[in-house]
Each structure stands twice: as C-alpha cells, then as structure tokens.
Design a protein around this motif. Structure first.
Motif, short mmCIF file in Angstrom:
data_model
loop_
_atom_site.label_atom_id
_atom_site.label_comp_id
_atom_site.label_asym_id
_atom_site.label_seq_id
_atom_site.Cartn_x
_atom_site.Cartn_y
_atom_site.Cartn_z
N ALA A 1 -12.08 33.74 37.04
CA ALA A 1 -11.66 34.33 37.99
C ALA A 1 -10.20 33.87 38.63
CB ALA A 1 -12.82 34.78 39.31
N GLY A 2 -9.47 34.83 38.72
CA GLY A 2 -8.02 34.26 39.09
C GLY A 2 -7.18 34.10 38.13
N VAL A 3 -7.24 34.16 37.08
CA VAL A 3 -6.55 33.89 35.74
C VAL A 3 -6.25 35.33 35.12
CG1 VAL A 3 -6.08 32.71 33.67
CG2 VAL A 3 -7.05 31.54 35.55
N HIS A 4 -5.16 35.73 34.70
CA HIS A 4 -4.63 36.77 34.26
C HIS A 4 -4.20 36.70 32.70
CE1 HIS A 4 -5.35 38.14 38.44
NE2 HIS A 4 -4.51 36.91 38.79
N LYS A 5 -3.97 37.79 32.07
CA LYS A 5 -3.04 37.62 30.68
C LYS A 5 -2.24 38.98 31.27
CE LYS A 5 -6.94 37.55 27.44
NZ LYS A 5 -8.35 38.35 28.13
N VAL A 6 -0.97 38.67 30.64
CA VAL A 6 0.12 39.63 30.67
C VAL A 6 -0.37 40.69 29.55
CG1 VAL A 6 2.52 40.15 30.21
CG2 VAL A 6 2.01 37.82 31.03
N ARG A 7 -0.29 41.91 30.08
CA ARG A 7 -0.57 43.16 29.26
C ARG A 7 0.30 42.99 28.06
NH1 ARG A 7 -2.08 46.08 34.27
NH2 ARG A 7 -4.43 46.80 34.15
N PRO A 8 -0.41 43.69 26.98
CA PRO A 8 0.82 43.84 25.84
C PRO A 8 1.49 45.13 26.27
CG PRO A 8 -1.68 43.78 25.18
CD PRO A 8 -1.65 43.79 26.39
N GLY A 9 2.88 44.81 25.84
CA GLY A 9 3.78 45.89 26.22
C GLY A 9 4.34 45.83 27.72
N CYS A 10 3.92 44.70 28.38
CA CYS A 10 4.36 44.63 29.92
C CYS A 10 5.12 43.20 30.11
CB CYS A 10 3.02 44.60 30.66
SG CYS A 10 2.35 46.18 30.72
N TYR A 11 5.75 43.40 31.21
CA TYR A 11 6.16 41.94 31.61
C TYR A 11 5.75 41.80 33.08
CZ TYR A 11 10.36 44.18 33.43
OH TYR A 11 11.47 45.28 34.02
N VAL A 12 5.38 40.56 33.50
CA VAL A 12 5.03 40.22 34.97
C VAL A 12 6.31 39.39 35.53
CG1 VAL A 12 3.60 38.81 36.54
CG2 VAL A 12 2.73 40.20 34.50
N ARG A 13 6.77 39.71 36.79
CA ARG A 13 7.99 39.05 37.39
C ARG A 13 7.44 38.59 38.57
NH1 ARG A 13 13.53 40.29 36.84
NH2 ARG A 13 14.66 39.64 38.41
N HIS A 14 7.74 37.13 38.80
CA HIS A 14 7.34 36.40 40.14
C HIS A 14 8.72 36.08 40.62
CE1 HIS A 14 6.85 32.69 42.35
NE2 HIS A 14 5.77 33.49 42.91
N GLU A 15 9.13 36.47 41.76
CA GLU A 15 10.17 36.35 42.65
C GLU A 15 9.89 36.34 44.26
OE1 GLU A 15 14.70 38.19 42.78
OE2 GLU A 15 13.30 39.17 41.76
N ARG A 16 10.31 35.28 44.82
CA ARG A 16 10.18 35.05 46.25
C ARG A 16 8.77 35.20 46.77
NH1 ARG A 16 15.12 38.06 45.66
NH2 ARG A 16 16.76 36.50 46.19
N GLY A 17 7.81 34.79 45.87
CA GLY A 17 6.29 34.91 46.22
C GLY A 17 5.56 36.27 45.99
N THR A 18 6.54 37.19 45.49
CA THR A 18 5.87 38.53 44.87
C THR A 18 5.60 38.62 43.45
OG1 THR A 18 6.79 39.48 46.94
CG2 THR A 18 6.10 41.04 45.19
N VAL A 19 4.70 39.16 43.04
CA VAL A 19 4.46 39.31 41.53
C VAL A 19 4.36 40.93 41.42
CG1 VAL A 19 2.63 39.08 39.80
CG2 VAL A 19 2.98 37.12 41.30
N THR A 20 5.20 41.35 40.47
CA THR A 20 5.15 42.83 40.22
C THR A 20 4.99 42.73 38.49
OG1 THR A 20 7.40 42.70 39.71
CG2 THR A 20 6.60 43.44 41.95
N GLU A 21 4.32 43.80 38.08
CA GLU A 21 4.19 44.18 36.71
C GLU A 21 5.00 45.41 36.22
OE1 GLU A 21 0.17 44.32 33.96
OE2 GLU A 21 0.42 45.99 34.97
N VAL A 22 5.55 45.30 35.08
CA VAL A 22 6.34 46.52 34.49
C VAL A 22 5.66 46.74 33.03
CG1 VAL A 22 8.51 47.42 34.09
CG2 VAL A 22 8.31 45.93 36.02
N GLU A 23 5.46 47.87 32.89
CA GLU A 23 5.04 48.39 31.51
C GLU A 23 6.42 48.81 30.83
OE1 GLU A 23 1.00 50.20 29.39
OE2 GLU A 23 2.42 51.66 30.86
#
Length: 653
Positions: free
Chosen positions: A197-219
């Motif tokens: 719980a609380g650990v994630h995988k980056v989805r295939p074909g996606c990237y995760v961006r952490h900037e200034r405390g905010t996490v966003t996912e882009v496919e």
C-alpha cells in the motif's frame, strides 16, 4: 541492463544519503555487475549499477547532460540511438560518448518529454531537471523494464525493483489487501498498483512527474486496434510484416558488439526470431538455449533441437527436473521483488541462468501470441462468438460442461479438459474479462471466503478489472475478439509476461530483448484486420506465412504448446513440505490476510488427489513466501553491499 534507485534529498547528499543509496542499490546489484556509481544532483540523490552494452567506459551513470542541468539513471537500451545521435550533431550538439544514455538526456534538454515519440527501444529511466526542480520517471510503451515509486517526507523515492525501494527509510511496508485480491485473480499486480500500500508502479507507456510537491501522470502511448482496411492484400501485409520483423531482430542484434543468444522453445515465435538472428548475426552461429523437462507433457526440447539443426545454431539444452524447479522456489521466492503467480518463471529463470554463462543478452519470442492472436483462448473466443450467435449462453455452457465430464482428469500442459473448463467459466462474462476468468487462480466471487473477515471488508466494491476497463474506455465499435485482445495486451502481456521476462533474466544479469515488441512492428500489426492474424482458427497467420521459407514445415504448422512448469506434480512432490509449512495456520496467522480453513481445504484436496487446486495454491505460496520474507527483512539488519558495488558505495553501506 541495469538497476537504479533515487530519492528526493534536501540534505545535500551527505553520509546518511550515501548510506541509504548504497543500501537500496545493494538490493538490485544483480541487475548490473559491471560497477556502480552515485551522485547528488541539486536536491536528488541517484545511484546506478550497470550491465553495459554500449560505450561502457564513457557512459557511466548517473549521467549528466553537457549543460549539467539534467541528470539521468537509465535501464534499457535505445536501439535507434545512432540515428538520434546523428540528428543531435546536425542540430549543433557535440556528443561526448557513443552511448544511448547521452542521447536520451540531450534529447530531453532539446525536446522535453516529447522526445519519447522518437525513441525505439526498451527503457525505464529517472531524470532530474535542475531548471524546474522536476523529477520525471518514465517507462517504455510495452513496459519491458520495471519502475516503482512512493511519496516520502521530502518528495519521492524510486527504484527498479520493489525490494530496493523498501530499503528507503520512508517507504511503506504494509501489504495492500485490494492489490492482493487483484493478484489472486490476475496472477500479478497490475500497474499502477503494487503489493505494498502506498507504493506505485509507473504504468507502461506513461511518465510520472514530481514537481513542487505535486505528482502528475501523463500517458504518452496506448495500444490502439485500428482494424485496418477489410481488403488489405495478404501479400502486401506479409511483405510489410516481414520487413518490420527482420528490422526489429536486426536492430537488437546489431545495436551492440556483444554476441546475443536466443531462448529457443521450439515453438514458432522463438524459432522465427532465431532464424533471422542467425542470418544477421555478425559473430557467427547464434547460441540458442532450450529447456528439456523430465515431464514429457511439458517437454519441447526435440522441437527446439530440430530448429537448431535446421538453422545451424550453437545449441544448448538445459535439463530441468522437479528438484531444479523446487530449488529456485526455495532459494529465491522468499526474497522475490514482488509476488508473481506465473509458474513459467521457474524454467525461465533456470534457462536464463545457464545462458548467462555464455552470453550477456538473449532474444525471446515474447509478444507474438498477444499481438497476432496466437493463444488457444483467441480461437475459443472466435468459436464462442459464432456459437452465441445461434444459441443462448446456457445452452453453450451445457454443451461444454457435458464435454468436460466425458474427458479424463489430467495435470499435463493445458490438457483439453482444463481448456474446456476454462472456457465454460467465462461464457457469460464480458469479452475483456473472459481470458482472466479462464486462467484465474481464484474467481473474484471466491475471494471474500478466502480472506479473513477483517481483510475481506476492504474488498467491498473492489473491481480487479479496473485497469482493463480504463484501457478500453473511449474505444467504441471493437468486436468481442478485439476487446479480448486489448485486455490481454494491457495486463497479461505487460504485467505478467514481461515481468517474468525481466525477472527471469535480470536475476542472472542477463538482458532479454523481444523483437515482436518493437514499437514500429506493434503499431503496424495493430493496424491490421483480425483476419490477417487469426485466419479461421489458425493464429499468427501472417507470421506463419513469413516464417515458411526459414523453418521446417512442422515448426510452422505446429499447435502452440506453451512454456509452463509441471506445477500440480511439483506441489504434490518436491514442494510438498514447503507448501504445507508456508500455508500452515500459524504461518497464515502471522500475515493476517487469509482464512486458514479455506486454505486448508485447497491444500487437502490437492495433496490427496481429489481435485487440482494447483493454480490457487501456487498463487498463495508465492505471496506467502514473499510476505514472510518481507517480515523477516524488517526484523534483521540490511546486509552489506555486494562486491559488484564500487568501494565507495560499499563504504557508504
């Protein structure tokens, strides 16, 4: 291939940071035996262990861009790096190395994450951009390389494997009952979830961006079945498919000066890969490796030998009995990265270990069955569509049930009785669920009785097919067969098959490459009508046409057997005592998830021969061994860094 770790680190990379990086990297040291390194880059600590194929002396990681503004740790290979390097030079860049890592980071500084559209290869990477303070985590479209992440007090932590991430002091360590429920249906933990719980995988074909405390996912890529023109000429499709397939094999063989082998099962897919690799290899006969099982129901070694002799490869047979399979479970599953209930990992691991004594990398036939409709399930799906058009589902169920009852009970490699029984269980389900219901260790309806009441409460309203549903959203007009195929690609291929491939190879620092999953080839095959993949009830139709000049006729025309382990007999024999001990009431009580009486019924029925419950028992055994290992690790000190780490990293640990 490689392994990497990293974390947000506002302490400036002091002794404590180096020690944390060293402990984390020690858990993935098997992924890279050619040395390691670390750096602190303006608020982020990165560490990397290398298995090098391209420019090993000048491309050590973590790697900094020429400007110094971007740092990257990278696992994988960009097969078109030479072409991209020429483009960089034409734009005025002066590359310092011949490595694909440098190409990756310099492309990022010029194009941002738009550069992902230009990459052809397999990759997981983490980069830190000092210009924005952003940390970006990315995976290739098919998800060939793993990447886990979690939030921490300072930002994020990430690693190539879950075991490494859990060595970060802020990482959570509690198993997630809802994710475990997914696993018990789907055989693996579908991204973006994980066993913890609380650990994630980056989805295939996606990237995760952490900037200034905010996490966003882009496919950045998603599989799309476009169906193609109904009148696509067969010969034109065959010519284009053959050209792309040959190019995919050649890219992987020629992108490194090191010799590559082929994992040769004797089936059509790996045999076609071996045929082209043998033709284009600049180093002479290609080493091929096949498994020979003591259980004849699972043994394809004679077919592999026929292909090897036909092609003239340097063939090696790895003999596998129950004792060898059991040894892998006993020695490795308690410290596995994450539970995986695909038993074919066992022979894959043994063959990869043998192959690593002769080569550093090998090609596989992975992906052909999913992309070209090669599984028996797809043939059954087509037959089911036809039957359901002329009779109601309850009539079809009755016909299949009657056929199942007339057939003998066997525990071989997908016997007919088991295949028909699987088909019957999914008749009334949505097409995209049928494959999983047919192969599930546990049907979703059985899960509440398997879990203890306090754990079962967390499953209320839970849907193990949520990720399948997401991938199919906004896809109107797909046929049932196409919905089934997309569902198989989005989880079974990405989260099960490719996890098995990565883990089976990287435990021995053996890089595995999958030509059928070349992005150009994938996108072309996805554009074709189903009739060019599944012709009547003949799967992989285009591949059979393309491979006919290369292989023995019997190989081209063979029905798929499948690469499996003799699981039912293994649990009754060599693993009997381990199974009893691991799933004993006292052991299950420590985990607190599973009902001991429900598990006892499964155990007794299988061990006493009343029914084959091996799929469910195997899933429980794999999870419980991992869970016990996780608990033990939390009570013992982290071991010293192995010799594959640099002296500086070992001192940090």
């Amino acid at each position: 291939m490689c392994g990497f770790v990293g974390f947000t680190d506002r302490d400036g990379g002091g002794d404590a940071s180096r020690a944390t990086a060293g402990r984390m990297l020690a858990a993935v040291a098997h992924r890279g035996t050619d040395g390691s390194g670390w750096c602190h880059h303006r608020g982020v600590t990165l560490a990397h262990c290398a298995l090098t194929f391209v420019d090993p002396e000048r491309a050590r990681q973590p790697f900094l861009s020429a400007s110094g503004r971007t740092a990257v740790v990278f696992n994988g290979e960009i097969y078109n790096h030479a072409e991209l390097r020429r483009e960089l030079r034409a734009s005025g860049a002066c590359p310092r190395t011949g490595s694909d890592t440098e190409v990756l980071v310099e492309l990022y500084e010029r194009h941002g994450m738009g550069m992902l559209e230009r990459l052809r290869g397999m990759y997981a990477f983490a980069l830190h951009d000092a210009r924005t303070g952003a940390t970006v985590l990315a995976r290739d479209p098919m998800g060939k390389k793993p990447l886990y992440w979690t939030r921490t007090a300072q930002g994020v932590a990430f690693a190539s494997e879950l075991a490494a991430l859990l060595r970060h002091p802020d990482a959570p360590r509690t198993p997630d009952p809802r994710a475990v429920a997914d696993y018990l249906v789907l055989q693996a933990f579908p991204a973006p979830g994980s066993a913890v719980a609380g650990v994630h995988k980056v989805r295939p074909g996606c990237y995760v961006r952490h900037e200034r405390g905010t996490v966003t996912e882009v496919e950045h890529w998603r599989p799309v079945l476009r169906g193609g023109a109904a009148r696509t000429p067969v010969r034109a499709a065959e010519a284009r498919f053959t050209a792309l397939f040959r190019s995919a094999v050649e890219r992987r063989v020629r992108s490194t000066g090191r010799p590559l082998g082929v994992l040769l099962s004797g089936g059509l897919d790996s045999s076609a890969v071996a045929a082209v690799a043998q033709e284009v290899s600049p180093q002479g006969p290609v080493p091929t490796f096949s498994a020979s099982f003591a259980d004849a129901d699972f043994d394809e070694s004679a077919h592999a030998l026929l292909v090897a002799r036909h092609l003239g490869t340097e063939h090696h047979v790895v003999r596998i009995g129950g004792r060898e399979l059991a040894e892998v479970v006993e020695s490795e599953y308690g410290r596995a990265d994450e539970p995986l209930a695909d038993p074919s990992l066992l022979p894959t691991r043994i063959v990869c270990r043998a192959a690593r004594r002769r080569v550093r990398g090998a090609l596989t036939g992975d992906g052909a069955d999913e992309l070209l409709l090669g599984y028996r399930f797809f043939q059954a799906e087509r037959a089911m569509e036809a039957l359901l058009r002329v009779m109601p589902a309850h009539r079809v169920e009755a016909l299949v049930g009657a056929a199942v009852r007339r057939l003998p009970q066997r525990s071989g490699n997908l016997p007919v009785r088991a295949a028909l029984g699987q088909l019957a269980r999914g008749l009334r389900a949505a097409p995209e669920h049928r494959f999983y219901l047919a192969t599930a260790p546990f049907a979703p309806a059985r899960l509440p009785a398997l879990f203890r009441p306090e754990a079962a409460g967390a499953l209320a309203g839970h849907d193990p097919f949520a990720e399948v549903t997401r991938v199919l959203e906004g896809r109107p007009g797909l046929t049932p067969l196409e919905r089934s195929q997309l569902a198989v690609v989005c989880h079974f291929l990405r989260d099960v098959i490719l996890t098995k491939t990565d883990r089976g190879g990287m435990r021995s620092a053996l890089e595995l490459r999958s030509p059928f999953l070349d992005l150009d080839l994938v996108e072309y095959v996805d554009s074709l009508p189903p009739g060019l993949k599944l012709r009547g009830l003949t799967g992989k139709y285009l591949l059979r046409r393309a491979a006919a000049p290369w292989l023995p006729r019997s190989t081209v025309r063979r029905t798929k057997l499948g690469f499996r382990a003799p699981l039912a007999g293994l649990l009754r024999g060599e693993l009997r005592e381990l199974l009893r001990d691991t799933l004993a009431p006292a052991a299950l009580d420590r985990g607190g998830l599973f009902d001991t009486r429900a598990v006892r019924v499964l155990l007794d029925d299988h061990l006493e021969g009343r029914r084959d419950t091996s799929r469910g028992l195997w899933a429980l055994l794999c999870f419980q061994l991992w869970s016990d290992g996780l608990s033990a690790a939390s009570r013992t000190p982290v071991p010293s860094a192995p010799e594959t780490l640099t002296e500086e990293m070992r001192r940090a640990v």
